[in-house]
Design a protein around this motif. Structure first.
Motif, mmCIF file in Angstrom:
data_model
loop_
_atom_site.group_PDB
_atom_site.id
_atom_site.type_symbol
_atom_site.label_atom_id
_atom_site.label_comp_id
_atom_site.label_asym_id
_atom_site.label_seq_id
_atom_site.Cartn_x
_atom_site.Cartn_y
_atom_site.Cartn_z
ATOM 1 N N ILE A 30 0.800 -1.213 0.000
ATOM 2 C CA ILE A 30 0.000 0.000 0.000
ATOM 3 C C ILE A 30 0.833 1.264 0.000
ATOM 4 O O ILE A 30 0.419 2.303 -0.462
ATOM 5 C CB ILE A 30 -0.976 0.009 1.182
ATOM 6 C CG1 ILE A 30 -2.052 1.051 0.920
ATOM 7 C CG2 ILE A 30 -0.266 0.316 2.469
ATOM 8 C CD1 ILE A 30 -3.267 0.885 1.733
ATOM 9 N N ARG A 31 2.068 1.174 0.493
ATOM 10 C CA ARG A 31 2.936 2.365 0.475
ATOM 11 C C ARG A 31 3.493 2.604 -0.920
ATOM 12 O O ARG A 31 3.929 3.712 -1.243
ATOM 13 C CB ARG A 31 4.084 2.179 1.473
ATOM 14 C CG ARG A 31 3.628 2.088 2.907
ATOM 15 C CD ARG A 31 4.817 1.969 3.836
ATOM 16 N NE ARG A 31 5.596 0.769 3.587
ATOM 17 C CZ ARG A 31 5.319 -0.408 4.145
ATOM 18 N NH1 ARG A 31 4.275 -0.536 4.931
ATOM 19 N NH2 ARG A 31 6.055 -1.458 3.896
ATOM 20 N N ASN A 32 3.541 1.552 -1.766
ATOM 21 C CA ASN A 32 4.168 1.691 -3.073
ATOM 22 C C ASN A 32 3.169 1.845 -4.212
ATOM 23 O O ASN A 32 3.520 2.307 -5.290
ATOM 24 C CB ASN A 32 5.039 0.448 -3.356
ATOM 25 C CG ASN A 32 6.080 0.256 -2.289
ATOM 26 O OD1 ASN A 32 6.637 1.222 -1.786
ATOM 27 N ND2 ASN A 32 6.350 -0.997 -1.928
ATOM 28 N N GLU A 251 -3.840 -4.586 10.581
ATOM 29 C CA GLU A 251 -3.803 -3.157 10.338
ATOM 30 C C GLU A 251 -2.502 -2.820 9.619
ATOM 31 O O GLU A 251 -1.449 -3.386 9.919
ATOM 32 C CB GLU A 251 -3.865 -2.377 11.649
ATOM 33 C CG GLU A 251 -5.164 -2.534 12.413
ATOM 34 C CD GLU A 251 -5.121 -1.821 13.745
ATOM 35 O OE1 GLU A 251 -4.000 -1.517 14.221
ATOM 36 O OE2 GLU A 251 -6.192 -1.558 14.324
ATOM 37 N N ILE A 252 -2.556 -1.916 8.670
ATOM 38 C CA ILE A 252 -1.345 -1.472 7.981
ATOM 39 C C ILE A 252 -0.803 -0.267 8.731
ATOM 40 O O ILE A 252 -1.477 0.759 8.865
ATOM 41 C CB ILE A 252 -1.629 -1.134 6.513
ATOM 42 C CG1 ILE A 252 -2.094 -2.395 5.782
ATOM 43 C CG2 ILE A 252 -0.396 -0.543 5.838
ATOM 44 C CD1 ILE A 252 -2.454 -2.167 4.335
ATOM 45 N N SER A 253 0.402 -0.397 9.234
ATOM 46 C CA SER A 253 1.002 0.654 10.057
ATOM 47 C C SER A 253 1.325 1.887 9.219
ATOM 48 O O SER A 253 1.703 1.789 8.046
ATOM 49 C CB SER A 253 2.270 0.130 10.733
ATOM 50 O OG SER A 253 2.930 1.157 11.440
ATOM 51 N N ASP A 254 1.169 3.054 9.834
ATOM 52 C CA ASP A 254 1.544 4.302 9.168
ATOM 53 C C ASP A 254 3.054 4.482 9.121
ATOM 54 O O ASP A 254 3.575 5.287 8.350
ATOM 55 C CB ASP A 254 0.925 5.504 9.907
ATOM 56 C CG ASP A 254 -0.598 5.507 9.803
ATOM 57 O OD1 ASP A 254 -1.110 5.009 8.785
ATOM 58 O OD2 ASP A 254 -1.255 5.991 10.738
ATOM 59 N N THR A 255 3.765 3.701 9.950
ATOM 60 C CA THR A 255 5.220 3.781 9.990
ATOM 61 C C THR A 255 5.819 2.800 8.991
ATOM 62 O O THR A 255 5.589 1.588 9.106
ATOM 63 C CB THR A 255 5.754 3.455 11.396
ATOM 64 O OG1 THR A 255 5.143 4.340 12.341
ATOM 65 C CG2 THR A 255 7.269 3.612 11.451
ATOM 66 N N GLY A 257 7.876 0.045 7.195
ATOM 67 C CA GLY A 257 8.691 -1.049 7.703
ATOM 68 C C GLY A 257 8.206 -1.644 8.999
ATOM 69 O O GLY A 257 8.792 -2.616 9.488
ATOM 70 N N GLN A 258 7.163 -1.108 9.579
ATOM 71 C CA GLN A 258 6.654 -1.607 10.856
ATOM 72 C C GLN A 258 5.351 -2.365 10.636
ATOM 73 O O GLN A 258 4.447 -1.881 9.964
ATOM 74 C CB GLN A 258 6.426 -0.453 11.833
ATOM 75 C CG GLN A 258 5.936 -0.900 13.212
ATOM 76 C CD GLN A 258 5.824 0.256 14.176
ATOM 77 O OE1 GLN A 258 6.533 1.258 14.044
ATOM 78 N NE2 GLN A 258 4.941 0.143 15.145
#
Length: 510
Positions: A30-32, A251-255, A257-258
């Protein structure tokens, strides 16, 4: 050939409508993945770069076809690459792409046309003409391919924080996520994973029919709140024709790599049959690469053995244990005094007769809720059963209950399209006092209105909890109700152990 009314059908595992920016992937995306508001993405291999896709619009048919051809060249037996589906595309054909889904790949109106003929303008009267007969396709013998657990790994990303259209489909009246919708997604994901593991990479191999044999367990470890969600899973155990699918919701972390918190864990058992003969079909064996995978595989063996023991000792096959017989007698002594008109003892306010906790519903099984085998989608049945159980639980405690678990259910028979489905719910076990959890059973029957018969297709067992007060005590009146009471008690005891183990394994505490 896979002929679709909309390309968007490929990416959608659990919804009947086209929704923007929903992705299914086997990387950590989701970040990419920055996807436009009119796109959904399916990815099943992190090792293959995403193809370059030109901007698509309703008027740029050549551009869309060019992009689609490029995508098809990148598709392999493991669906390597990325399929981009746009809501503007009204129709598409994917002649040799591998798309793993349990959702229907043709429209219902086209299916009706193929069965009954389609309107024709010949003669100007709109008469129907039969569909031209096509020779039966010749299939090759399916070859077994050694697969790893990673080969079947699949993810669904639900970006609820940024996609309001998607959130609108899942939000409930209280502002949290609908459990029934998530159950639909889990069943669809399990089917996609199973088809992916069973695939041998050859388009002419004998086709398989893979169905959900049972939902072994779904445990909710944390409340479902609005956040970006990842549903992921893979095959952990294979038999001759069966597979155990382990899935979890995080849950997908906002940080970056975490890892986020694990919200839910689930285990499904899928079985494969030869689509032509209807017989059990052998599926691909599994290569175990390390000690962790060996432990997961052994857990699958243990689950299979536990289910076999539970089946052999079921109350429908064997009488209650001596301890359970004493419990039934104690219950009889209590309820008989409340039920005796000559007795002065009155039923306490915190005691409810089991027969007074019934709730029912009847649904028409519509073609929009079918799977690729033209039977009603199992995840949809779970959602209907859950929603009835939730209503019954709410009435029982006079407030909003907390869902804890869905215990083992077996899909005995498929539910045909067009039938009536009768759902009957009942509170079957509640200890009362300071105990907050209780069991709700939902029985699903297919009604044959012509013959006046009902045939049970599923029995669901849900565990709920009163988050504030202790629950009333359920009291059976008959021997049949006493058996339901014992069944609920058994499931609650075993379920508590399994839930505790899941919380410990996934870092959710007690």
């Amino acid at each position: 050939m896979l002929s679709l009314p909309r390309v968007a059908s490929l990416a959608r595992l659990s919804s009947r409508t086209v929704t923007a920016r929903r992705s299914l992937t086997s990387s950590n995306p989701i970040r990419n993945a920055q996807v436009s508001q009119k796109e959904k993405v399916v990815t099943s291999s992190p090792s293959v770069a995403a193809p370059k896709t030109p901007a698509a619009s309703a008027s740029s048919k050549d551009t869309i076809e060019s992009a689609r051809s490029d995508l098809l060249d990148r598709l392999g037996s493991n669906s390597s690459g990325r399929v981009v589906a746009t809501a503007d595309s009204k129709s598409a054909s994917l002649p040799h792409g591998k798309v793993f889904t349990v959702r229907p790949i043709t429209s219902w109106i086209d299916k009706l046309a193929s069965q009954h003929g389609s309107p024709t303008t010949t003669g100007g009267h709109g008469a129907s003409s039969p569909v031209e007969h096509q020779p039966a396709k010749k299939y090759q013998k399916r070859e077994l391919v050694l697969k790893t657990m990673q080969d079947s790994y699949t993810e669904i990303i639900l970006p609820f924080k940024t996609d309001k259209a998607l959130l609108e489909e899942y939000i409930n009246v209280g502002g949290t996520l609908r459990h029934g919708k998530i159950m639909e997604d889990l069943d669809a994901l399990a089917g996609a994973i199973a088809y992916k593991h069973a695939d041998d990479g050859k388009p002419d191999s004998s086709p398989l029919t893979i169905v959900t044999a049972s939902v072994d367990r779904i445990d909710l470890l944390k409340p479902l709140v609005v956040s970006d969600i990842r549903l992921s899973g893979h095959v952990t155990y294979v038999g001759y024709s069966s597979m155990e699918i382990f899935m979890k919701m995080e849950e997908i972390s906002d940080t970056p790599g975490q890892d986020g918190n694990t919200i839910l864990v689930a285990r499904f058992t899928m079985v494969a049959r030869d689509a032509l003969t209807g017989k059990a079909a052998q599926i691909n064996p599994m290569l175990l690469q390390n000690d962790t995978e060996k432990q997961l595989f052994q857990m699958g063996e243990d689950h299979k053995a536990r289910k076999r023991v539970a089946s052999d000792t079921a109350l429908t096959r064997r009488p209650p244990t001596q301890e359970e017989r004493f419990l039934i007698h104690d219950l009889y002594l209590k309820y008989s005094q409340y039920d005796d008109p000559q007795s002065k003892a009155k039923k306490p306010d915190d005691v409810e007769w089991m027969s007074d906790t019934k709730m029912s519903a009847i649904h028409i099984m519509q073609p929009q809720d079918r799977n690729i085998h033209d039977k009603i989608f199992g995840g949809y049945l779970m959602r209907l059963a859950y929603e009835l159980a939730f209503c019954n639980a709410s009435v029982f405690i006079s407030s909003r209950p907390t869902f804890l678990a869905l215990d083992e259910i077996s899909f005995r028979k498929p539910v045909p399209i067009g039938t009536f489905l009768a759902l009957d719910s009942q509170i079957v076990y509640a200890e009362g006092g300071d105990h907050h959890s209780f069991q709700v059973m939902v029985k699903a029957d297919v009604m044959n209105v012509k013959e006046g018969t009902r045939e049970t297709t599923n029995t669901f067992w849900f565990t709920f909890r009163d988050p504030v007060n202790g629950t009333p005590k359920i009291m059976p009146r008959t021997y049949a109700e006493s058996m339901l009471y014992l069944e609920g008690k058994r499931r609650r005891m075993v379920g508590s152990l399994l839930a505790g183990r899941n919380r410990k394994n996934h870092g959710s505490g007690k």
